[in-house]
Scaffold this motif. Structure first.
Motif, PDB file in Angstrom:
ATOM      1  N   GLN A 182       0.834  -1.214   0.000  1.00 16.59           N
ATOM      2  CA  GLN A 182       0.000   0.000   0.000  1.00 16.59           C
ATOM      3  C   GLN A 182       0.860   1.252   0.000  1.00 16.59           C
ATOM      4  O   GLN A 182       0.593   2.194  -0.748  1.00 16.59           O
ATOM      5  N   VAL A 183       1.875   1.267   0.829  1.00 18.44           N
ATOM      6  CA  VAL A 183       2.761   2.431   0.909  1.00 18.44           C
ATOM      7  C   VAL A 183       3.504   2.611  -0.413  1.00 18.44           C
ATOM      8  O   VAL A 183       3.637   3.737  -0.904  1.00 18.44           O
ATOM      9  N   ARG A 184       3.956   1.527  -0.991  1.00 16.36           N
ATOM     10  CA  ARG A 184       4.661   1.610  -2.279  1.00 16.36           C
ATOM     11  C   ARG A 184       3.771   2.220  -3.358  1.00 16.36           C
ATOM     12  O   ARG A 184       4.220   3.030  -4.160  1.00 16.36           O
ATOM     13  N   ARG A 185       2.503   1.814  -3.381  1.00 12.91           N
ATOM     14  CA  ARG A 185       1.582   2.299  -4.419  1.00 12.91           C
ATOM     15  C   ARG A 185       1.211   3.770  -4.248  1.00 12.91           C
ATOM     16  O   ARG A 185       0.749   4.408  -5.193  1.00 12.91           O
ATOM     17  N   ALA A 186       1.411   4.325  -3.069  1.00  9.74           N
ATOM     18  CA  ALA A 186       1.005   5.711  -2.792  1.00  9.74           C
ATOM     19  C   ALA A 186       1.904   6.740  -3.476  1.00  9.74           C
ATOM     20  O   ALA A 186       1.536   7.913  -3.556  1.00  9.74           O
TER      21      ALA A 186
END
Length: 186
Positions: free
Chosen positions: A57-61
């Motif tokens: 999730q953090v990577r996709r942000a």
């Protein structure tokens, strides 16, 4: 303060019980507020799938490629995340990984090279992973192995302060990732 790596997002992936204020990961974040930390729902419950999903999730942000700065169980979550979806990961600094066998997750981790440059930093007297076992996982993941001597678990109790040597490893990882990006775009 200017960004260390303007072309990358730097993601801090702490281990079990998180990294307290004296931990080098937390110190680096104070020095570089642009570094993003992964906050797990339960830092006291090591759940490989859940921790990797939160990292995803953090990577996709952020659309920029990521440099992962992982410690202990966070290394296992980072490697699991990379193995499932390597796109967008420019490199991984894996510091004092926890032994996957201690958590019963070894079979869920890749036994082949990661799809990005990686540096695994180990300690000769790490209570969470023996040096020979760290060398084995570094070979499996295609990671450059750096043995740091006797630094325990390479955490706040190791008395490293801002851990300048580790910061140099992050800079080297950034250079490797940048050069790899240039090579792919040529």
């Amino acid at each position: 303060m200017t960004e260390l790596f303007p072309h990358f997002q730097v993601i801090v992936v702490s281990g079990l019980h998180d990294s307290g204020p004296g931990h080098w990961q937390s110190r680096w974040q104070r020095l570089h507020p642009e570094f993003v930390r992964v906050y797990q729902d339960d830092v006291d419950q090591p759940d490989l799938a859940a921790w990797a999903a939160r990292l995803d999730q953090v990577r996709r942000a952020d659309p920029r490629p990521a440099l992962l700065v992982a410690h202990s169980f966070g290394c296992l979550a980072a490697v699991h995340s990379i193995a499932r979806h390597s796109e967008g990961v420019a490199g991984a600094l894996l510091v004092a990984p926890a032994d996957p066998d201690k958590f019963g997750v070894a079979e869920r981790l890749p036994a082949l090279s990661l799809d990005c440059p990686s540096i695994l930093v180990s300690s000769a007297n790490d209570p969470w992973m023996s040096a020979p076992h760290a060398a084995l996982w570094a070979r499996r993941w295609g990671s450059e192995l750096i043995e740091q001597g006797r630094l325990g678990h390479i955490n706040a109790e190791s008395g490293l302060g801002n851990w300048p040597a580790g910061y140099n490893y992050l800079q080297r990882l950034g250079e490797l990732a940048h050069n790899r990006t240039l090579a792919f775009s040529a």
